[in-house]
Design an enzyme around this catalytic site. Structure first.
Site, PDB file in Angstrom:
ATOM      1  N   ARG A   1     -45.991 -46.389  11.656  1.00  2.00           N
ATOM      2  CA  ARG A   1     -46.327 -47.155  10.258  1.00  2.00           C
ATOM      3  C   ARG A   1     -45.172 -47.146   9.109  1.00  2.00           C
ATOM      4  NH1 ARG A   1     -51.158 -42.968   9.557  1.00  2.00           N
ATOM      5  NH2 ARG A   1     -50.855 -43.176  11.698  1.00  2.00           N
TER       6      ARG A   1
ATOM      7  N   GLU B   1     -44.766 -41.942  12.231  1.00  2.00           N
ATOM      8  CA  GLU B   1     -43.604 -42.477  11.928  1.00  2.00           C
ATOM      9  C   GLU B   1     -43.473 -43.931  12.040  1.00  2.00           C
ATOM     10  OE1 GLU B   1     -44.061 -41.511  14.737  1.00  2.00           O
ATOM     11  OE2 GLU B   1     -43.499 -43.006  16.060  1.00  2.00           O
TER      12      GLU B   1
ATOM     13  N   LYS C   1     -44.269 -32.924  18.730  1.00  2.00           N
ATOM     14  CA  LYS C   1     -45.659 -33.181  19.575  1.00  2.00           C
ATOM     15  C   LYS C   1     -45.350 -31.895  20.495  1.00  2.00           C
ATOM     16  CE  LYS C   1     -45.474 -38.178  19.486  1.00  2.00           C
ATOM     17  NZ  LYS C   1     -46.978 -38.158  19.264  1.00  2.00           N
TER      18      LYS C   1
ATOM     19  N   LYS D   1     -42.881 -52.300  16.893  1.00  4.01           N
ATOM     20  CA  LYS D   1     -42.429 -51.210  16.863  1.00  4.01           C
ATOM     21  C   LYS D   1     -41.486 -50.519  17.668  1.00  4.01           C
ATOM     22  CE  LYS D   1     -44.202 -46.142  16.853  1.00  4.01           C
ATOM     23  NZ  LYS D   1     -45.329 -45.404  16.863  1.00  4.01           N
TER      24      LYS D   1
ATOM     25  N   ASP E   1     -40.194 -41.020  20.479  1.00  2.83           N
ATOM     26  CA  ASP E   1     -40.757 -40.244  19.567  1.00  2.83           C
ATOM     27  C   ASP E   1     -41.187 -38.850  19.976  1.00  2.83           C
ATOM     28  OD1 ASP E   1     -42.547 -39.623  17.375  1.00  2.83           O
ATOM     29  OD2 ASP E   1     -44.152 -40.910  18.097  1.00  2.83           O
TER      30      ASP E   1
HETATM   31  N1  BES Z   1     -46.374 -42.969  19.047  1.00  5.10           N
HETATM   32  C1  BES Z   1     -47.537 -42.108  18.586  1.00  5.10           C
HETATM   33  C2  BES Z   1     -48.955 -42.774  19.050  1.00  5.10           C
HETATM   34  C3  BES Z   1     -49.107 -42.595  20.553  1.00  5.10           C
HETATM   35  C4  BES Z   1     -49.866 -41.816  21.026  1.00  5.10           C
HETATM   36  C5  BES Z   1     -48.593 -43.774  21.375  1.00  5.10           C
HETATM   37  C6  BES Z   1     -50.160 -41.540  22.235  1.00  5.10           C
HETATM   38  C7  BES Z   1     -49.139 -43.711  22.533  1.00  5.10           C
HETATM   39  C8  BES Z   1     -49.857 -42.751  23.136  1.00  5.10           C
HETATM   40  C9  BES Z   1     -47.439 -42.356  16.941  1.00  5.10           C
HETATM   41  O1  BES Z   1     -46.273 -42.290  16.529  1.00  5.10           O
HETATM   42  C10 BES Z   1     -48.019 -40.883  16.621  1.00  5.10           C
HETATM   43  O2  BES Z   1     -47.500 -39.916  16.946  1.00  5.10           O
HETATM   44  N2  BES Z   1     -49.121 -40.966  15.978  1.00  5.10           N
HETATM   45  C11 BES Z   1     -49.887 -39.797  15.606  1.00  5.10           C
HETATM   46  C12 BES Z   1     -50.359 -40.141  14.212  1.00  5.10           C
HETATM   47  C13 BES Z   1     -51.011 -38.818  13.490  1.00  5.10           C
HETATM   48  C14 BES Z   1     -50.054 -38.060  13.063  1.00  5.10           C
HETATM   49  C15 BES Z   1     -51.929 -39.239  12.482  1.00  5.10           C
HETATM   50  C16 BES Z   1     -51.159 -39.716  16.466  1.00  5.10           C
HETATM   51  O3  BES Z   1     -51.637 -40.550  17.040  1.00  5.10           O
HETATM   52  O4  BES Z   1     -51.306 -38.320  16.774  1.00  5.10           O
HETATM   53 ZN    ZN Z   2     -44.935 -43.349  17.738  1.00  5.09          ZN
HETATM   54 ZN    ZN Z   3     -45.427 -40.146  16.269  1.00  7.83          ZN
END
Ligand code: BES
Ligand code: ZN
Ligand code: ZN
Length: 497
Positions: free
Chosen positions: A351, A349, A277, A265, A270
């Site tokens: 996935r 994003e 976020k 990835k 992000d």
């Molecule tokens: N990059 C994040 C996941 C992440 C979170 C990596 C904390 C490292 C530390 C990913 O893209 C994300 O934001 N995932 C969301 C998914 C949710 C919206 C279903 C998440 O984990 O909150």
């Molecule tokens: Zn991410």
């Molecule tokens: Zn994300």
């Protein structure tokens, strides 16, 4: 740090500090008693007066009066002999190196005689020690402009060893190669996203393509459109920096058509996109390309180790940012595989971009595909930061990855990828939705989404969200990007048959 070996007696060692390994078991071994006698009884004094018990990574420094080429001895505990592991060695020496660097030592000697306990092959002992030393020394200092703020560095480390020198040296050479690759992956993760955008990852991959048998190709937006990589394109819509799809191939077995595909990835930042976020810790999301960085670095190490294997790293790289042109919750997008996806949350994003990369992987007719992704916060909630989540569709591949995890120190833990989870990813109005309908299990439902794009090959997914970044300074490793996944991928490639 320059690493070398010597077969001279350790009492001849010329260094500021000599590092000696000790174990918890009593009584002390004949060898240790002999060394202690030569050094004037400092070991037994330290055990008595400093209450040194040789627990894992416990240290005590002792000054030596005179008559030797070194002025201090650092006793380093390695725990119980029976529990000695490669990881304990790596973290042990890392602790010593980090500690000595802080106290301004520039030249160290490390004594390694035949290690007891579970049989540890010489080559792996040497590899773990050099790797542990070099990763412990790493610091990300590129943006420090004041010289006095720069950390001091150890210039020379010499192993005084009773192991056969040729084999030990081979291990050191491999350890140096893998440690350099890990430290490069850490550089990529630590680089801020105003520098490390998708084009930066391209430059890094092209640099590695200068190694023999390595080739780098990059798909630009136009080619992505032709290949209907609509999921990757959707994620990139809000960003100014164009997306890149990086293909880094190493052909170490040109007569064979077998491929191991590594997918990483490559979200260089992000923000969450329109589903933005919270501000807290958003800065850390510059490491959301850690999977991409890990697979680029794995190819670097595999090529330098000259392994006889064909391996390709695929990195879909883009930023995830909000703008008037950004993709939005509710949008329905396509994908290279032809499946339609209802975007419920633009922060899920990873996935989406992986879906297009996993589809692209098919053309290699791969023996296996392994993806590395900082995919979900849910994985961090489930497993914490010491182990990566592992899921997949083939038990023998899962087994291989578990073994590679043990040896490499990039530890993994399997989560169940049952079909109930897949049901939660179905959309009412498109083929799939990008977040689950149910509560909890977010690391697994993310993998269940990926599974929809895998039809014809063995696949494993590593969620490295918790392991790729360290907010705390460890005794053997600095803060920030950890380079997780590099050593595991290299180990997997080595074992590949
Ligand atoms: N990059 C994040 C996941 C992440 C979170 C990596 C904390 C490292 C530390 C990913 O893209 C994300 O934001 N995932 C969301 C998914 C949710 C919206 C279903 C998440 O984990 O909150
Ligand atoms: Zn991410
Ligand atoms: Zn994300």
């Amino acid at each position: 740090m320059k690493i070398s070996i010597s077969s001279q007696s350790l009492l001849e060692a010329k260094a500021q500090t000599l590092v000696l390994f000790l174990f918890e078991e009593k009584p002390l071994s004949q060898e240790v008693l002999l060394i202690d006698k030569e050094l004037g009884g400092i070991i037994q004094t330290a055990i008595k007066e400093e209450k040194f018990t040789a627990k894992r990574s416990e240290t005590v420094a002792v000054n030596i009066s005179k008559g030797f080429g070194f002025t201090r001895v650092l006793l380093l505990g390695l725990g119980k002999k029976s529990k000695l592991s490669l990881l304990a060695l790596r973290q042990g020496i890392g602790t010593a190196v980090k500690m000595l660097a802080k106290s301004n030592v520039q030249k160290i000697a490390v004594y390694v005689s035949k290690l007891p306990g579970r049989k540890l092959p010489t080559v792996q002992v040497a590899e773990s020690l050099s790797l542990g030393a070099l990763t412990a020394e790493y610091q990300f200092t590129e943006y420090k402009t004041v010289k006095k703020d720069l950390p001091t560095r150890i210039k020379e480390l010499t192993f005084y060893t009773t192991y056969p020198l040729k084999v030990f040296n081979k291990g050191i050479e491999a350890g140096v190669i893998i440690a350099n690759a890990i430290n490069h992956a850490r550089d990529y993760g630590n680089q801020p996203s105003n520098k490390a955008n998708p084009s930066y990852l391209v430059t890094m991959a092209q640099e590695i393509a200068k190694t023999p048998k390595v080739r780098c190709r990059v798909l630009e937006r136009e080619e992505m459109k032709k290949k209907k990589m609509e999921a990757l394109l959707a994620v990139s819509q809000g960003a100014v920096h164009p997306p890149k799809f990086i293909i880094l191939e190493y052909k170490g077995k040109p007569a064979s058509k077998d491929w191991l595909v590594l997918v990483g990835k490559g979200i260089t930042f992000d923000s969450g996109g329109i589903s933005i976020k919270p501000g807290e810790k958003m800065d850390e999301m510059k490491f959301d390309m850690a999977g991409g960085g890990a697979v680029i670095s794995a190819v670097e190490a595999i090529a330098h180790l000259k392994l006889t294997i064909n391996v390709v790293a695929l990195i879909p790289a883009t930023e995830n940012l909000p703008s008037g042109e950004a993709y939005k919750p509710g949008d329905i997008i396509g994908s290279a595989a032809g499946k339609t996806i209802e975007v419920i949350n633009t922060d899920a994003e990873g996935r989406l971009i992986l879906a297009d990369a996993l589809h692209y992987a098919k053309q290699y007719k791969p023996k296996a595909v392994v993806d590395f992704a900082t995919l979900t916060g849910a994985c961090v909630s489930a497993l914490g930061t010491h182990v990566s989540g592992l899921m997949g569709n083939n038990s023998s591949l899962i087994q291989k990855i578990k073994q590679a995890g043990e040896i490499s120190g990039d530890r993994v833990w399997e989560l169940p990828l049952w079909e109930e989870y897949s049901k939660q990813m179905k959309s009412d109005i498109a083929d799939l939705r990008n977040i689950s309908t149910g509560q909890g299990g977010g690391a697994i439902t993310a993998a269940a989404f990926l599974l929809e794009f895998i039809k014809e090959y063995s696949w494993a997914h590593l969620d490295i969200a918790g392991t790729a970044w360290s907010t705390e300074e460890k005794p053997f490793l600095g803060k920030g990007a950890t380079g997780t996944g590099v050593a595991l991928a290299v180990e997997l490639a080595r074992k590949w048959k």
